[in-house]
Design a protein around this motif. Structure first.
Motif, PDB file in Angstrom:
ATOM      1  N   SER A  20       0.812  -1.214   0.000  1.00  0.00           N
ATOM      2  CA  SER A  20       0.000   0.000   0.000  1.00  0.00           C
ATOM      3  C   SER A  20       0.846   1.265   0.000  1.00  0.00           C
ATOM      4  O   SER A  20       0.643   2.171  -0.820  1.00  0.00           O
ATOM      5  N   LYS A  23       2.923   2.067  -3.141  1.00  0.00           N
ATOM      6  CA  LYS A  23       2.218   2.741  -4.227  1.00  0.00           C
ATOM      7  C   LYS A  23       2.262   4.265  -4.082  1.00  0.00           C
ATOM      8  O   LYS A  23       2.034   4.987  -5.053  1.00  0.00           O
ATOM      9  N   ASP A  24       2.536   4.740  -2.854  1.00  0.00           N
ATOM     10  CA  ASP A  24       2.649   6.180  -2.628  1.00  0.00           C
ATOM     11  C   ASP A  24       4.060   6.691  -2.923  1.00  0.00           C
ATOM     12  O   ASP A  24       4.361   7.864  -2.694  1.00  0.00           O
ATOM     13  N   ARG A 103      -7.673   0.935   8.980  1.00  0.00           N
ATOM     14  CA  ARG A 103      -8.003   1.121   7.574  1.00  0.00           C
ATOM     15  C   ARG A 103      -6.753   1.608   6.845  1.00  0.00           C
ATOM     16  O   ARG A 103      -6.065   2.504   7.327  1.00  0.00           O
ATOM     17  N   ILE A 104      -6.449   1.005   5.718  1.00  0.00           N
ATOM     18  CA  ILE A 104      -5.222   1.361   5.021  1.00  0.00           C
ATOM     19  C   ILE A 104      -5.227   2.820   4.590  1.00  0.00           C
ATOM     20  O   ILE A 104      -4.186   3.479   4.557  1.00  0.00           O
ATOM     21  N   GLN A 105      -6.430   3.361   4.301  1.00  0.00           N
ATOM     22  CA  GLN A 105      -6.507   4.782   3.919  1.00  0.00           C
ATOM     23  C   GLN A 105      -6.071   5.669   5.083  1.00  0.00           C
ATOM     24  O   GLN A 105      -5.424   6.703   4.890  1.00  0.00           O
ATOM     25  N   GLU A 106      -6.453   5.264   6.295  1.00  0.00           N
ATOM     26  CA  GLU A 106      -6.048   6.046   7.466  1.00  0.00           C
ATOM     27  C   GLU A 106      -4.545   5.967   7.672  1.00  0.00           C
ATOM     28  O   GLU A 106      -3.887   6.959   7.967  1.00  0.00           O
ATOM     29  N   ARG A 108      -2.221   5.474   5.440  1.00  0.00           N
ATOM     30  CA  ARG A 108      -1.563   6.280   4.416  1.00  0.00           C
ATOM     31  C   ARG A 108      -1.648   7.764   4.750  1.00  0.00           C
ATOM     32  O   ARG A 108      -0.677   8.516   4.590  1.00  0.00           O
ATOM     33  N   ALA A 109      -2.816   8.198   5.228  1.00  0.00           N
ATOM     34  CA  ALA A 109      -3.002   9.611   5.562  1.00  0.00           C
ATOM     35  C   ALA A 109      -2.152  10.006   6.757  1.00  0.00           C
ATOM     36  O   ALA A 109      -1.561  11.094   6.781  1.00  0.00           O
TER      37      ALA A 109
END
Length: 220
Positions: A20, A23-24, A103-106, A108-109
């Motif tokens: 994950s 990818k950033d 959550r992977i979105q959290e 990453r943020a």
């Protein structure tokens, strides 16, 4: 390239994070336990994600060992949600924690927010009575010209409140302003940092951070 170190004994977690965050555009180094980390290479990392509960050297102990060796943010990945565990983790030098399952979105943020904060530049000084001085360039708070041993996160909270002296901020507002990410569900992070800040400032016989009950905190 921004280089991250991830230490977790769960292979599935390591693979998820590596895929994950990779990818950033980050370069990711993973280890399944703290004893496998090459201490000599710690200075290469821009941020460390550290699991708490691991066999051998656990995350808390490893954080204590390396905090004086690295200047980058350390974020705990933890299933521990008790306030005393959070207090201990932040007290030994961690900047933040992320509760499993996450959550992977959290994730990453949060990572992006801490890395953005590291790139911010500050200049000059900010002074208050009685003899309180912020060195905004070095990110050090002085009381009577004695440095207060604040962590990066603790310092940033103090600086934010001091720059907005007299204004009341909620825990969520403080988290978002300091870390650059909406802190929903992270009230305990700010509460714990405030407790640590107060304890350290009380040593200098000052208490500029006050609680406005039912709302939040302000710098008097």
């Amino acid at each position: 390239m921004t280089h991250l170190l991830v230490v977790d004994d769960e292979v599935s977690i390591l693979e998820l994070i590596k895929n994950s965050l990779g990818k950033d555009g980050y370069l990711i180094t993973v280890c399944q336990n703290a004893d496998d980390v090459d201490i000599k290479k710690l200075h290469f990392y821009d941020l460390i994600l550290l699991d708490v509960m691991m066999p051998g050297t656990d995350g808390f102990e490893f954080c204590k060992q390396i905090r004086n060796m690295v200047d980058c943010p350390i974020l705990f990945l933890t299933a521990k949600t008790l306030e005393e565990d959070i207090l201990f983790g932040l007290g030994i030098g961690a900047d933040d924690y992320i509760t499993k399952p996450f959550r992977i979105q959290e994730l990453r943020a949060r990572v992006a927010a801490h890395l953005r904060r590291e790139k911010r530049e500050h200049h000059s000084t900010l002074s208050f009575e009685p003899d309180i001085r912020f060195d905004l360039s070095a990110k050090v708070l002085y009381v009577s010209e004695q440095p207060v041993p604040l962590t990066k996160s603790e310092y940033s909270i103090c600086e934010y409140l001091a720059k907005n002296r007299g204004q009341v901020f909620t825990k969520e507002q403080i988290y978002e302003a300091v870390f650059g990410f909406d802190g929903i569900g992270d009230n305990s992070t700010i509460s714990t940092h405030i407790k640590n800040i107060r304890a350290k400032l009380e040593h200098f016989k000052i208490s500029p951070v006050s609680t406005v009950w039912g709302i939040g905190y302000k710098w008097e």
